[in-house]
Design a protein around this motif. Sequence first.
Motif, short mmCIF file in Angstrom:
data_model
loop_
_atom_site.label_atom_id
_atom_site.label_comp_id
_atom_site.label_asym_id
_atom_site.label_seq_id
_atom_site.Cartn_x
_atom_site.Cartn_y
_atom_site.Cartn_z
N TYR A 108 47.30 50.20 -33.12
CA TYR A 108 46.77 51.26 -31.96
C TYR A 108 46.19 52.21 -34.03
O TYR A 108 45.16 52.68 -33.92
N GLY A 110 46.11 51.42 -36.56
CA GLY A 110 45.01 50.25 -37.94
C GLY A 110 43.98 50.71 -36.29
O GLY A 110 42.29 51.20 -37.67
N LYS A 111 43.41 51.21 -35.29
CA LYS A 111 42.41 50.98 -35.03
C LYS A 111 41.92 52.56 -34.86
O LYS A 111 40.83 53.20 -35.30
N GLN A 112 42.76 53.57 -35.28
CA GLN A 112 42.43 54.67 -35.25
C GLN A 112 41.51 55.07 -36.52
O GLN A 112 41.09 55.52 -36.64
N ALA A 113 42.76 54.30 -37.47
CA ALA A 113 42.39 54.31 -39.27
C ALA A 113 40.70 54.27 -39.42
O ALA A 113 40.02 54.37 -39.63
N LEU A 114 40.98 52.99 -38.63
CA LEU A 114 39.29 52.40 -39.23
C LEU A 114 38.65 53.22 -38.06
O LEU A 114 37.31 53.66 -38.30
N ASN A 115 38.57 53.75 -37.13
CA ASN A 115 37.97 54.40 -36.80
C ASN A 115 37.48 55.87 -37.46
O ASN A 115 36.03 56.11 -37.37
N ALA A 117 37.62 56.22 -40.40
CA ALA A 117 36.97 55.43 -41.29
C ALA A 117 35.48 55.91 -41.57
O ALA A 117 34.20 56.23 -42.29
N ALA A 118 34.68 55.06 -40.04
CA ALA A 118 33.50 54.73 -39.60
C ALA A 118 32.85 56.71 -39.22
O ALA A 118 32.03 56.31 -39.93
N ARG A 136 30.70 48.18 -51.72
CA ARG A 136 32.27 47.62 -51.25
C ARG A 136 32.25 46.67 -50.09
O ARG A 136 33.16 45.86 -49.85
N ILE A 137 31.07 46.20 -49.32
CA ILE A 137 31.06 45.39 -48.11
C ILE A 137 30.12 43.94 -48.59
O ILE A 137 30.53 43.11 -48.66
N ALA A 171 40.29 61.59 -45.23
CA ALA A 171 41.36 60.47 -45.11
C ALA A 171 42.47 61.48 -45.45
O ALA A 171 43.45 61.61 -43.98
#
Length: 175
Positions: A108, A110-115, A117-118, A136-137, A171
Amino acid sequence: MSDASDAAARADAFARQAAAMRSPLGAYFRRRIRNAGEVEDLVQEVFLRLTVRGTPDHADHASAYIFQIAASVLADRHRRRTVRRADEHVPLDPDLRGEQDFDPARIYAGKQALNAAAAALMTMPERTRTIFLLRRIDGLRHQAIAKQLGLSVSAVEKHMVRAIEHLMAHAGGAR
């Protein structure tokens, strides 16, 4: 019926000799393979093949026959291991993988951090975001990005610095 009784006597004598061969077979396999846990399986495979193929006519040659089958079992094992690349397998050791890989709270977070960052990426200026994603991608070098977008290399570097600063600021606010 004497033929049947002779065959039964030969089979019985062969079975006794095969049982006496269990220990020498084990020694034979232990000398030739590293995994001592497989030795008993290979001995059993020899006896399985003996029951399928039947007994030889002369019990005098039984030990040679049994070791011929043992060599065949060993060759088949080697062939299987080579095809399956068994020596290249790495055992899974849960102690080396860290604590709980699938901890729901960690997933959870990790998903929050990804959201987050997006969301931070979407608030960047479009050109800065494009340059950051290309680097980066997509893994493009600064020179390739500069050539693709018609910019100087130093401009691409400045956009990258801005993108990283922007993400770090978001962040820091997300924590």
